[in-house]
Design a protein around this motif. Structure first.
Motif, mmCIF file in Angstrom:
data_model
loop_
_atom_site.group_PDB
_atom_site.id
_atom_site.type_symbol
_atom_site.label_atom_id
_atom_site.label_comp_id
_atom_site.label_asym_id
_atom_site.label_seq_id
_atom_site.Cartn_x
_atom_site.Cartn_y
_atom_site.Cartn_z
ATOM 1 N N LEU A 138 0.838 -1.191 0.000
ATOM 2 C CA LEU A 138 0.000 0.000 0.000
ATOM 3 C C LEU A 138 0.879 1.248 0.000
ATOM 4 C CD1 LEU A 138 -1.998 -2.258 0.846
ATOM 5 C CD2 LEU A 138 -3.199 -0.529 2.207
ATOM 6 N N ASP A 139 0.484 2.240 -0.771
ATOM 7 C CA ASP A 139 1.245 3.478 -0.900
ATOM 8 C C ASP A 139 0.503 4.637 -0.246
ATOM 9 O OD1 ASP A 139 3.301 2.301 -2.479
ATOM 10 O OD2 ASP A 139 1.964 2.409 -4.221
ATOM 11 N N SER A 140 1.256 5.604 0.226
ATOM 12 C CA SER A 140 0.665 6.810 0.786
ATOM 13 C C SER A 140 0.028 7.637 -0.330
ATOM 14 C CB SER A 140 1.734 7.635 1.514
ATOM 15 O OG SER A 140 1.158 8.808 2.058
ATOM 16 N N ILE A 141 -1.228 8.034 -0.136
ATOM 17 C CA ILE A 141 -1.969 8.802 -1.145
ATOM 18 C C ILE A 141 -2.177 10.242 -0.713
ATOM 19 C CG2 ILE A 141 -4.136 8.932 -2.448
ATOM 20 C CD1 ILE A 141 -2.355 6.529 -3.140
ATOM 21 N N ALA A 142 -2.529 10.446 0.548
ATOM 22 C CA ALA A 142 -2.843 11.800 1.008
ATOM 23 C C ALA A 142 -2.864 11.826 2.529
ATOM 24 C CB ALA A 142 -4.203 12.257 0.466
ATOM 25 N N PHE A 143 -2.788 13.042 3.068
ATOM 26 C CA PHE A 143 -2.946 13.275 4.496
ATOM 27 C C PHE A 143 -4.127 14.212 4.707
ATOM 28 C CE2 PHE A 143 1.469 12.038 4.192
ATOM 29 C CZ PHE A 143 1.690 11.298 5.344
ATOM 30 N N ASN A 144 -4.928 13.925 5.716
ATOM 31 C CA ASN A 144 -6.013 14.811 6.120
ATOM 32 C C ASN A 144 -5.820 15.221 7.569
ATOM 33 O OD1 ASN A 144 -7.483 14.818 3.693
ATOM 34 N ND2 ASN A 144 -8.546 12.920 4.239
ATOM 35 N N ALA A 145 -6.212 16.442 7.883
ATOM 36 C CA ALA A 145 -6.191 16.904 9.266
ATOM 37 C C ALA A 145 -7.483 16.475 9.959
ATOM 38 C CB ALA A 145 -6.048 18.422 9.310
ATOM 39 N N VAL A 146 -7.354 15.862 11.121
ATOM 40 C CA VAL A 146 -8.518 15.547 11.945
ATOM 41 C C VAL A 146 -8.778 16.771 12.811
ATOM 42 C CG1 VAL A 146 -9.523 13.975 13.623
ATOM 43 C CG2 VAL A 146 -7.894 13.112 11.932
ATOM 44 N N MET A 147 -9.961 17.365 12.673
ATOM 45 C CA MET A 147 -10.257 18.624 13.337
ATOM 46 C C MET A 147 -11.478 18.474 14.241
ATOM 47 S SD MET A 147 -9.493 21.348 10.241
ATOM 48 C CE MET A 147 -8.913 22.625 11.386
ATOM 49 N N VAL A 148 -11.514 19.290 15.285
ATOM 50 C CA VAL A 148 -12.633 19.287 16.217
ATOM 51 C C VAL A 148 -13.058 20.723 16.507
ATOM 52 C CG1 VAL A 148 -12.039 17.094 17.327
ATOM 53 C CG2 VAL A 148 -11.070 19.226 18.195
ATOM 54 N N ARG A 149 -14.276 20.857 16.952
ATOM 55 C CA ARG A 149 -14.827 22.165 17.343
ATOM 56 C C ARG A 149 -15.621 21.978 18.628
ATOM 57 N NH1 ARG A 149 -19.385 25.636 16.416
ATOM 58 N NH2 ARG A 149 -18.785 27.781 15.808
ATOM 59 N N SER A 150 -15.340 22.788 19.604
ATOM 60 C CA SER A 150 -16.050 22.789 20.893
ATOM 61 C C SER A 150 -15.703 21.600 21.773
ATOM 62 C CB SER A 150 -17.575 22.856 20.694
ATOM 63 O OG SER A 150 -17.930 24.017 19.976
ATOM 64 N N LEU A 151 -14.544 21.000 21.572
ATOM 65 C CA LEU A 151 -14.040 19.984 22.495
ATOM 66 C C LEU A 151 -12.531 19.885 22.287
ATOM 67 C CD1 LEU A 151 -14.983 16.351 21.367
ATOM 68 C CD2 LEU A 151 -14.823 18.282 19.822
ATOM 69 N N PRO A 152 -11.796 19.474 23.331
ATOM 70 C CA PRO A 152 -10.332 19.489 23.238
ATOM 71 C C PRO A 152 -9.759 18.400 22.355
ATOM 72 C CG PRO A 152 -11.034 18.620 25.357
ATOM 73 C CD PRO A 152 -12.266 19.141 24.684
ATOM 74 N N GLY A 153 -10.481 17.325 22.163
ATOM 75 C CA GLY A 153 -10.002 16.219 21.345
ATOM 76 C C GLY A 153 -11.099 15.187 21.217
ATOM 77 N N LEU A 154 -10.872 14.203 20.387
ATOM 78 C CA LEU A 154 -11.890 13.176 20.200
ATOM 79 C C LEU A 154 -12.002 12.290 21.434
ATOM 80 C CD1 LEU A 154 -11.168 12.077 16.530
ATOM 81 C CD2 LEU A 154 -13.125 13.397 17.363
ATOM 82 N N PRO A 155 -13.206 11.830 21.741
ATOM 83 C CA PRO A 155 -13.362 10.902 22.875
ATOM 84 C C PRO A 155 -12.804 9.534 22.525
ATOM 85 C CG PRO A 155 -15.438 11.157 21.697
ATOM 86 C CD PRO A 155 -14.483 12.133 21.080
ATOM 87 N N GLY A 156 -12.816 8.641 23.501
ATOM 88 C CA GLY A 156 -12.426 7.266 23.254
ATOM 89 C C GLY A 156 -10.939 7.021 23.398
ATOM 90 N N ASP A 157 -10.516 5.864 22.922
ATOM 91 C CA ASP A 157 -9.143 5.384 23.091
ATOM 92 C C ASP A 157 -8.477 5.268 21.726
ATOM 93 O OD1 ASP A 157 -6.791 4.111 23.686
ATOM 94 O OD2 ASP A 157 -7.713 2.302 24.528
ATOM 95 N N TRP A 158 -7.679 6.268 21.364
ATOM 96 C CA TRP A 158 -7.066 6.267 20.039
ATOM 97 C C TRP A 158 -6.091 5.103 19.864
ATOM 98 C CZ3 TRP A 158 -1.942 6.213 18.872
ATOM 99 C CH2 TRP A 158 -1.036 6.610 19.862
ATOM 100 N N THR A 159 -5.547 4.586 20.954
ATOM 101 C CA THR A 159 -4.550 3.519 20.826
ATOM 102 C C THR A 159 -5.159 2.235 20.262
ATOM 103 O OG1 THR A 159 -4.847 2.633 23.071
ATOM 104 C CG2 THR A 159 -3.287 4.463 22.804
ATOM 105 N N ARG A 160 -6.480 2.100 20.349
ATOM 106 C CA ARG A 160 -7.152 0.916 19.805
ATOM 107 C C ARG A 160 -8.060 1.263 18.618
ATOM 108 N NH1 ARG A 160 -10.097 -1.790 24.702
ATOM 109 N NH2 ARG A 160 -10.313 0.377 25.409
ATOM 110 N N ARG A 161 -8.086 2.532 18.248
ATOM 111 C CA ARG A 161 -8.888 2.982 17.096
ATOM 112 C C ARG A 161 -7.908 3.292 15.961
ATOM 113 N NH1 ARG A 161 -11.844 7.326 19.302
ATOM 114 N NH2 ARG A 161 -10.077 8.670 18.800
ATOM 115 N N PHE A 162 -7.812 2.382 14.998
ATOM 116 C CA PHE A 162 -6.796 2.497 13.966
ATOM 117 C C PHE A 162 -7.292 3.213 12.717
ATOM 118 C CE2 PHE A 162 -5.304 -0.788 16.751
ATOM 119 C CZ PHE A 162 -3.913 -0.686 16.720
ATOM 120 N N ALA A 163 -8.546 2.996 12.338
ATOM 121 C CA ALA A 163 -9.084 3.633 11.137
ATOM 122 C C ALA A 163 -10.576 3.871 11.324
ATOM 123 C CB ALA A 163 -8.841 2.764 9.907
#
Length: 290
Positions: A258-283
């Motif tokens: 698999l080759d790298s195609i693009a990068f996207n910024a993960v953005m939020v509004r009105s909260l400091p970051g996404l909830p949950g556990d990123w270490t187990r959320r891969f995609a």
């Protein structure tokens, strides 16, 4: 004498309406207008599981703008598929549509994946970058094998365990979306140890590829095993969007074709970051819905 046509309304006064699955073709046409794949299968999921917003072309030529909002209750909603027809680009239409969506959302925190072109607008609207995702795509060739953690096709009896695990890791209940996976995806697999489901992943059709998402797993080895098992079930190229913090998984995917195609910024509004556990959320299931 023939009557002159009524003057067209200014762009900032064009009505914004809700979209339904009946607008599927118009949404796909809009995607194609901007050089994106038509992605009818994904559009259909988003329009039935979420809330679409659109602006009709005053000249009667389909939609000039659209987006979809997927709600996960009062804790979060995801904005995706923000599109403006090329002939109306850079005329404030996208900003108008986004301001309407923000007003409709009220106090609900929001997230989205932003392309480099879209990021400046979202920053002006109060979104901040909280992470990045790397899109990788290609034919999976198992040069570096997966660890061999057992996986199997998911069954109806697994659904409640999948929902519990997803809520724990995603951080919010997305039952209305996850319960659509068996019908939406061509493959849905789980990893299991001692009778406990430790991860799950789906591969769903998108034009000539299979997209892997969501990818939820106890650790990188489990994620690799799920990807390898999904790849073995298709002869299509794969595509997925991996949180860039999962460097080991990205390195392994690239080593396997698999080759790298693009990068996207993960953005939020009105909260400091996404909830949950990123270490187990891969995609994500799709960047349009988180």
């Amino acid at each position: 004498m023939p009557t002159s046509p009524a003057p067209l309304a200014p762009l900032d006064q064009l009505p914004i309406r809700g979209l339904t699955s009946g607008d599927l073709t118009a949404c796909a046409d809009l995607s194609e207008d901007r050089g994106w794949p038509r992605e009818e299968h994904k559009w259909n999921l988003l329009l039935t599981a979420g809330m679409g917003y659109g602006i009709d072309d005053p000249a009667g030529k389909g939609l000039i703008a659209a987006c979809v909002v997927t709600s996960y209750g009062p804790g979060l909603a995801a904005i995706g598929m923000v599109l403006v027809a090329e002939r109306y680009a850079r005329r404030g239409v996208g900003r108008r549509l986004m301001r309407h969506v923000l007003a409709e959302a009220g106090d609900t925190p929001l997230t989205l994946h932003a392309t480099p072109n879209g990021k400046p607008l979202y920053e002006q609207l109060g979104f901040v970058e909280t992470g990045r995702a790397e899109m990788v795509s290609g034919r999976f060739t198992p040069t570096e094998p997966a660890p061999g953690i057992p996986t199997r096709p998911a069954t109806a009896e697994d659904l409640q365990a999948i929902l519990r695990l997803d809520t724990e890791i995603f951080g919010l209940d997305r039952t209305p979306m996850i319960t659509r996976l068996p019908a939406f995806a061509d493959e849905l697999r789980v990893a299991e140890e001692d009778g406990e489901i430790t991860g799950f992943a789906a591969a769903w059709p998108n034009m000539d590829t299979h997209v892997i998402g969501p990818l939820i797993a106890r650790d990188t080895a489990t994620a690799q095993s799920l990807v390898a098992s999904l790849a073995a079930a298709t002869d299509r190229p794969l595509r997925t969007d991996i949180d860039v913090r999962h460097t080991s998984l990205l390195t392994w995917l690239k080593a396997n074709g698999l080759d790298s195609i693009a990068f996207n910024a993960v953005m939020v509004r009105s909260l400091p970051g996404l909830p949950g556990d990123w270490t187990r959320r891969f995609a994500p299931l799709t960047v349009a819905a988180g």
